[in-house]
Design a protein around this motif. Structure first.
Motif, PDB file in Angstrom:
ATOM      1  N   HIS A   1       0.834  -1.204   0.000  1.00 32.14           N
ATOM      2  CA  HIS A   1       0.000   0.000   0.000  1.00 32.14           C
ATOM      3  C   HIS A   1       0.869   1.255   0.000  1.00 32.14           C
ATOM      4  CE1 HIS A   1      -2.634   3.110   1.881  1.00 32.14           C
ATOM      5  NE2 HIS A   1      -3.496   2.604   1.017  1.00 32.14           N
ATOM      6  N   GLN A   2       1.941   1.238   0.793  1.00 36.75           N
ATOM      7  CA  GLN A   2       2.817   2.399   0.866  1.00 36.75           C
ATOM      8  C   GLN A   2       3.487   2.685  -0.472  1.00 36.75           C
ATOM      9  OE1 GLN A   2       3.261   4.139   3.901  1.00 36.75           O
ATOM     10  NE2 GLN A   2       4.289   5.689   2.678  1.00 36.75           N
ATOM     11  N   ALA A   3       3.680   1.648  -1.280  1.00 35.83           N
ATOM     12  CA  ALA A   3       4.343   1.818  -2.569  1.00 35.83           C
ATOM     13  C   ALA A   3       3.478   2.561  -3.575  1.00 35.83           C
ATOM     14  CB  ALA A   3       4.746   0.459  -3.136  1.00 35.83           C
ATOM     15  N   ILE A   4       2.178   2.575  -3.374  1.00 38.90           N
ATOM     16  CA  ILE A   4       1.290   3.247  -4.330  1.00 38.90           C
ATOM     17  C   ILE A   4       0.532   4.408  -3.705  1.00 38.90           C
ATOM     18  CG2 ILE A   4       0.972   1.171  -5.728  1.00 38.90           C
ATOM     19  CD1 ILE A   4      -1.729   0.772  -4.328  1.00 38.90           C
ATOM     20  N   TYR A   5       0.728   4.680  -2.410  1.00 36.45           N
ATOM     21  CA  TYR A   5      -0.047   5.718  -1.726  1.00 36.45           C
ATOM     22  C   TYR A   5       0.882   6.715  -1.046  1.00 36.45           C
ATOM     23  CZ  TYR A   5      -3.353   7.896   1.515  1.00 36.45           C
ATOM     24  OH  TYR A   5      -4.123   8.799   2.217  1.00 36.45           O
ATOM     25  N   ASN A   6       0.664   7.993  -1.340  1.00 37.10           N
ATOM     26  CA  ASN A   6       1.378   9.069  -0.665  1.00 37.10           C
ATOM     27  C   ASN A   6       0.509  10.317  -0.750  1.00 37.10           C
ATOM     28  OD1 ASN A   6       3.192  11.277  -0.008  1.00 37.10           O
ATOM     29  ND2 ASN A   6       4.883   9.832  -0.288  1.00 37.10           N
ATOM     30  N   ASP A   7      -0.030  10.732   0.386  1.00 35.83           N
ATOM     31  CA  ASP A   7      -0.949  11.869   0.410  1.00 35.83           C
ATOM     32  C   ASP A   7      -0.264  13.135   0.913  1.00 35.83           C
ATOM     33  OD1 ASP A   7      -0.596  11.158   3.033  1.00 35.83           O
ATOM     34  OD2 ASP A   7      -2.716  11.295   3.584  1.00 35.83           O
ATOM     35  N   SER A  21      -0.824   6.487  -6.744  1.00 38.51           N
ATOM     36  CA  SER A  21      -0.052   6.678  -7.973  1.00 38.51           C
ATOM     37  C   SER A  21       0.923   5.518  -8.145  1.00 38.51           C
ATOM     38  CB  SER A  21       0.712   8.006  -7.920  1.00 38.51           C
ATOM     39  OG  SER A  21       1.616   8.110  -8.993  1.00 38.51           O
ATOM     40  N   ALA A  22       1.183   5.191  -9.407  1.00 36.05           N
ATOM     41  CA  ALA A  22       2.180   4.153  -9.729  1.00 36.05           C
ATOM     42  C   ALA A  22       3.543   4.752 -10.011  1.00 36.05           C
ATOM     43  CB  ALA A  22       1.719   3.331 -10.928  1.00 36.05           C
ATOM     44  N   ASN A  23       3.707   6.048  -9.740  1.00 34.50           N
ATOM     45  CA  ASN A  23       4.964   6.724 -10.078  1.00 34.50           C
ATOM     46  C   ASN A  23       6.159   6.145  -9.346  1.00 34.50           C
ATOM     47  OD1 ASN A  23       3.488   8.314 -11.744  1.00 34.50           O
ATOM     48  ND2 ASN A  23       3.912  10.245 -10.710  1.00 34.50           N
ATOM     49  N   PHE A  24       5.953   5.660  -8.128  1.00 36.00           N
ATOM     50  CA  PHE A  24       7.085   5.120  -7.375  1.00 36.00           C
ATOM     51  C   PHE A  24       7.560   3.797  -7.983  1.00 36.00           C
ATOM     52  CE2 PHE A  24       4.950   7.868  -4.238  1.00 36.00           C
ATOM     53  CZ  PHE A  24       6.018   8.695  -3.924  1.00 36.00           C
ATOM     54  N   PHE A  25       6.629   3.008  -8.493  1.00 34.10           N
ATOM     55  CA  PHE A  25       7.039   1.793  -9.199  1.00 34.10           C
ATOM     56  C   PHE A  25       7.746   2.156 -10.500  1.00 34.10           C
ATOM     57  CE2 PHE A  25       3.959  -0.492  -6.512  1.00 34.10           C
ATOM     58  CZ  PHE A  25       4.718  -1.604  -6.195  1.00 34.10           C
ATOM     59  N   LEU A  26       7.289   3.215 -11.171  1.00 30.93           N
ATOM     60  CA  LEU A  26       7.981   3.657 -12.376  1.00 30.93           C
ATOM     61  C   LEU A  26       9.399   4.116 -12.046  1.00 30.93           C
ATOM     62  CD1 LEU A  26       5.162   5.695 -14.166  1.00 30.93           C
ATOM     63  CD2 LEU A  26       5.998   3.414 -14.746  1.00 30.93           C
ATOM     64  N   ALA A  27       9.541   4.864 -10.950  1.00 31.85           N
ATOM     65  CA  ALA A  27      10.874   5.314 -10.546  1.00 31.85           C
ATOM     66  C   ALA A  27      11.772   4.133 -10.200  1.00 31.85           C
ATOM     67  CB  ALA A  27      10.768   6.264  -9.360  1.00 31.85           C
ATOM     68  N   ALA A  28      11.185   3.072  -9.642  1.00 28.56           N
ATOM     69  CA  ALA A  28      11.968   1.899  -9.257  1.00 28.56           C
ATOM     70  C   ALA A  28      12.507   1.137 -10.457  1.00 28.56           C
ATOM     71  CB  ALA A  28      11.129   0.967  -8.379  1.00 28.56           C
ATOM     72  N   ILE A  29      11.931   1.367 -11.639  1.00 32.81           N
ATOM     73  CA  ILE A  29      12.451   0.733 -12.860  1.00 32.81           C
ATOM     74  C   ILE A  29      13.009   1.796 -13.810  1.00 32.81           C
ATOM     75  CG2 ILE A  29      10.985  -1.312 -12.697  1.00 32.81           C
ATOM     76  CD1 ILE A  29       9.096  -0.018 -14.719  1.00 32.81           C
ATOM     77  N   ASP A  30      13.420   2.937 -13.227  1.00 34.13           N
ATOM     78  CA  ASP A  30      14.077   4.009 -13.980  1.00 34.13           C
ATOM     79  C   ASP A  30      13.180   4.592 -15.065  1.00 34.13           C
ATOM     80  OD1 ASP A  30      16.384   3.763 -12.477  1.00 34.13           O
ATOM     81  OD2 ASP A  30      17.282   2.297 -13.835  1.00 34.13           O
ATOM     82  N   MET A  31      11.900   4.737 -14.767  1.00 34.54           N
ATOM     83  CA  MET A  31      10.957   5.380 -15.670  1.00 34.54           C
ATOM     84  C   MET A  31      10.285   6.535 -14.934  1.00 34.54           C
ATOM     85  SD  MET A  31      11.271   3.466 -18.405  1.00 34.54           S
ATOM     86  CE  MET A  31       9.838   3.760 -19.442  1.00 34.54           C
ATOM     87  N   ASN A  83      12.171   8.606   1.776  1.00 34.54           N
ATOM     88  CA  ASN A  83      11.218   8.340   0.700  1.00 34.54           C
ATOM     89  C   ASN A  83      10.713   6.913   0.869  1.00 34.54           C
ATOM     90  OD1 ASN A  83       9.733   8.184  -1.633  1.00 34.54           O
ATOM     91  ND2 ASN A  83      11.348   8.935  -2.978  1.00 34.54           N
ATOM     92  N   TRP A  84       9.808   6.740   1.815  1.00 34.67           N
ATOM     93  CA  TRP A  84       9.337   5.401   2.152  1.00 34.67           C
ATOM     94  C   TRP A  84       8.547   4.771   1.010  1.00 34.67           C
ATOM     95  CZ3 TRP A  84       7.437   5.515   7.963  1.00 34.67           C
ATOM     96  CH2 TRP A  84       8.530   5.830   8.783  1.00 34.67           C
ATOM     97  N   SER A  85       7.873   5.581   0.226  1.00 35.00           N
ATOM     98  CA  SER A  85       7.087   5.027  -0.881  1.00 35.00           C
ATOM     99  C   SER A  85       8.002   4.395  -1.927  1.00 35.00           C
ATOM    100  CB  SER A  85       6.233   6.118  -1.515  1.00 35.00           C
ATOM    101  OG  SER A  85       5.260   6.585  -0.600  1.00 35.00           O
ATOM    102  N   LEU A  86       9.112   5.066  -2.262  1.00 32.10           N
ATOM    103  CA  LEU A  86      10.055   4.489  -3.220  1.00 32.10           C
ATOM    104  C   LEU A  86      10.735   3.262  -2.628  1.00 32.10           C
ATOM    105  CD1 LEU A  86      11.509   4.536  -5.899  1.00 32.10           C
ATOM    106  CD2 LEU A  86      13.107   6.220  -4.973  1.00 32.10           C
ATOM    107  N   ALA A  87      11.081   3.311  -1.341  1.00 33.80           N
ATOM    108  CA  ALA A  87      11.676   2.140  -0.690  1.00 33.80           C
ATOM    109  C   ALA A  87      10.705   0.967  -0.714  1.00 33.80           C
ATOM    110  CB  ALA A  87      12.057   2.484   0.753  1.00 33.80           C
ATOM    111  N   SER A  88       9.420   1.240  -0.490  1.00 38.67           N
ATOM    112  CA  SER A  88       8.418   0.168  -0.531  1.00 38.67           C
ATOM    113  C   SER A  88       8.276  -0.393  -1.938  1.00 38.67           C
ATOM    114  CB  SER A  88       7.073   0.695  -0.039  1.00 38.67           C
ATOM    115  OG  SER A  88       7.146   1.143   1.298  1.00 38.67           O
ATOM    116  N   ALA A  89       8.329   0.472  -2.939  1.00 36.70           N
ATOM    117  CA  ALA A  89       8.232  -0.007  -4.320  1.00 36.70           C
ATOM    118  C   ALA A  89       9.427  -0.892  -4.677  1.00 36.70           C
ATOM    119  CB  ALA A  89       8.144   1.181  -5.275  1.00 36.70           C
TER     120      ALA A  89
END
Length: 420
Positions: free
Chosen positions: A59-65, A168-178, A386-392
């Motif tokens: 949840h933390q990987a896709i949620y940041n308010d 947002s899926a942006n943290f997963f995108l950042a985790a794959i250099d996108m 950046n816990w969301s990116l770490a979670s992703a």
């Protein structure tokens, strides 16, 4: 045993007249309930300490308010307008008023940090502007641009639109250099910021190399333990298990003493004339140090599954093969080795999974070139926050391990895995 009788109709019943089939079904349900209640504490422990944290991680990987919770007017304006809309007077007013409220609530740093995750250098823009937000008066566009002309940057408004959605899926995108551009299209990161994919690849390559090294060292040791008389085998097994009784931190720091350029290994090679004083080898704070230290630490996890499989193999099988004309190599390859494959698979899978997630040893002996993805996850958790990116990143690592487990099950079969 309950008395059973067969009435005229041929239906078996218990002594109290109930149909036997119904009585057996009731007894089975009672046994299942009893078994479930016995395992319920363990199930609750696993759910609380394992399943729930993994769910929170996902949840933390896709949620940041950070933005949406502290900039409600801006979030509402972005929700009401389509992407690419130029900011109007209502948008500038919403931005100014939200900055005032965030400054009063001392949450503008959270807002700036959330935007900074997507667009570097923006945290200072938010904090510096918010310090004078209480003096903003209409027209708000002129007031904000007077505070800093960067507020007119369309890339900034596009980034704020992206982060206005808490999910947002942006943290997963950042985790794959996108990343996403201003229009929301997925594009590659700038080349100088593409670090995660290469680090994932390096992590899995180093874990595979460490697993292979542990296999080369562990197989003959396990074979020796399995073929020696029991009194000698038990003594050597104590030596194999001895590292488990020593702190991981102590073992790692010991390798730092051994491998440094002025350490025991280099001094010994200089004394024996193997290398010159000027030719001391750099074996620490690089990938070599990570491989050596982690191989030593994970070696018992390879030896024990191999030993548990080798011990029951009768030596007469190989002797019989040799008596029938097979060479020693053929007898080993065709008779002995296939029987050890369940232990080889279990040891390799165990060592590889542990190596992929190791943190302390690479952090101490790996230096810049010997770091693994786990060290970067720890950095985002402890330093950049950046816990969301770490979670992703952690979720991708978990997914890769599960894929590996699935591949092993398809190729070898999980039922053939032997840990003891």
């Amino acid at each position: 045993m309950a008395d059973m009788s067969a009435p005229a109709g041929g239906l078996l019943t218990t002594s109290d007249g109930r149909p036997l089939k119904s009585a057996l079904a009731t007894a089975q349900k009672r046994a299942k309930r009893r078994a479930f209640l016995l395992v319920l504490p363990l199930l609750a422990f696993i759910v609380i300490t394992f399943i729930v944290p993994i769910g929170q991680l996902m949840h933390q990987a896709i949620y940041n308010d950070g933005f949406s919770a502290n900039m409600p007017r801006m979030t509402a304006w972005f929700a009401e307008t389509p992407p690419g809309t130029e900011p109007d007077d209502a948008a500038w007013e919403a931005l100014a008023l939200d900055l005032k409220d965030a400054a009063a609530a001392r949450s503008v740093g959270v807002v700036g940090t959330r935007v900074n995750y997507e667009m570097s250098g923006t945290r200072s823009l938010f904090t510096s502007t918010a310090r004078g937000a209480a003096r903003f008066e209409p027209p708000y566009r002129d007031a904000l641009l007077a505070a800093d002309e960067k507020w007119a940057d369309p890339n900034l408004w596009g980034t704020m639109r992206q982060v206005s959605d808490a999910y947002s899926a942006n943290f997963f995108l950042a985790a794959i250099d996108m990343t996403r551009d201003v229009n929301g299209k997925i594009v590659p990161m700038p080349e100088e910021r593409q670090i995660y994919v290469s680090l994932f690849v390096k992590t899995f390559l180093l874990a595979g190399l460490i697993t292979f090294t542990c296999f080369l060292l562990g197989f003959p040791i396990a074979h020796l333990l399995a073929t020696l008389p029991m009194k000698w085998s038990n003594l050597l097994m104590i030596l194999v298990l001895l590292p488990f009784w020593t702190s991981l931190l102590v073992r790692t720091t010991s390798w730092m003493v051994l491998l440094q350029q002025q350490g025991v290994v280099n001094n010994t090679m200089v004394a024996l004339g193997i290398i010159s004083e000027d030719g001391r080898i750099q074996m620490i704070y690089n990938q070599m140090g990570t491989i050596i230290a982690m191989t030593h630490i994970l070696l018992p996890f390879m030896i024990l599954p191999l030993y548990s499989v080798m011990r029951p193999i009768p030596p007469s099988y190989v002797r019989a093969a040799r008596s029938l004309g097979a060479t020693s190599w053929t007898a080993f390859r065709r008779v002995y080795l296939p029987q050890t494959l369940p232990g080889v698979g279990a040891g390799s899978l165990l060592v590889f999974i542990l190596a992929v997630g190791y943190y302390i040893t690479p952090a101490l002996v790996g230096g810049a070139s010997g770091q693994l993805i786990s060290n970067l996850i720890a950095f985002h958790m402890q330093s950049s926050l950046n816990w969301s990116l770490a979670s992703a990143l952690a979720a991708l690592l978990l997914g890769a391990v599960l894929v590996l487990y699935w591949i092993y099950d398809r190729l070898v079969g999980i039922d053939n895995l032997k840990l003891g």
